[in-house]
Design an enzyme around this catalytic site. Structure first.
Site, PDB file in Angstrom:
ATOM      1  N   GLN A   5      52.857 121.844 -18.860  1.00 16.16           N
ATOM      2  CA  GLN A   5      53.742 122.632 -17.984  1.00 16.16           C
ATOM      3  C   GLN A   5      52.900 123.500 -17.054  1.00 16.16           C
ATOM      4  O   GLN A   5      53.129 124.707 -16.918  1.00 16.16           O
ATOM      5  CB  GLN A   5      54.744 123.460 -18.797  1.00 16.16           C
ATOM      6  N   HIS A   6      51.910 122.852 -16.490  1.00 15.28           N
ATOM      7  CA  HIS A   6      51.056 123.520 -15.509  1.00 15.28           C
ATOM      8  C   HIS A   6      50.363 122.454 -14.665  1.00 15.28           C
ATOM      9  O   HIS A   6      50.396 121.259 -15.003  1.00 15.28           O
ATOM     10  CB  HIS A   6      50.029 124.426 -16.197  1.00 15.28           C
TER      11      HIS A   6
END
Ligand code: TYD
Length: 134
Positions: free
Chosen positions: A49-50
């Site tokens: 999630q980056h």
């Protein structure tokens, strides 16, 4: 290599089992500066999630299975890693989410950069803004 894509590795198998050898600038399309591996994930766990501004990656599921969702700010694709003879090349400036891990999964990650927390983009809207403003 610019696009996220699967890479097949050659197995050197014989009656004793299998061996896969990976070298930087050969099977891995960059100079390897860092390796890390994640394991012991709950099946509800979502990692990543980056996006990374500088780092390119190759992910290999050495054991078990994992789902990798990638997004370049324009389109999203999902890959399933389920064999140790396949890797997923993920270029820098790609949003990544790893999920659906089997209980036994071990995900190996190779990168061409050492760890720098400052190169991570952790907000999706900020990521889209950065990549679409290029
Ligand atoms: P994190 O980026 O949350 O992992 P994932 O990408 O799998 O979601 O990293 C978890 C922790 O590990 C965080 O405290 C930063 C640290 N870490 C390092 O020290 N070096 C590294 O190379 C990586 C990838 C993480």
């Amino acid at each position: 290599m610019q696009e996220t894509q699967m890479i097949s590795f050659q197995e050197h198998g014989d009656s004793r089992g299998n061996l896969i050898a990976l070298e930087g600038e050969k099977e891995i399309p960059f100079h390897i500066q860092r390796i890390f591996y994640i394991y012991g994930m709950d099946k509800t766990a979502v990692r990543g999630q980056h996006a990374n501004r500088k780092s390119n990656f190759v992910m290999i599921c050495l054991k078990g299975t994992a789902k990798i969702k990638v997004d370049d700010g324009r389109k999203s694709q999902t890959f399933v890693l389920e064999k140790p003879d396949q890797g997923l090349f993920i270029p820098k400036e790609t949003w990544k989410e790893m999920s659906d891990f089997s209980a036994d999964s071990v995900l190996l990650v190779l990168s061409d950069e050492t760890y720098d927390a400052g190169e991570y983009i952790r907000d999706y809207q900020e990521f889209v803004k950065e990549v679409t403003d290029l």
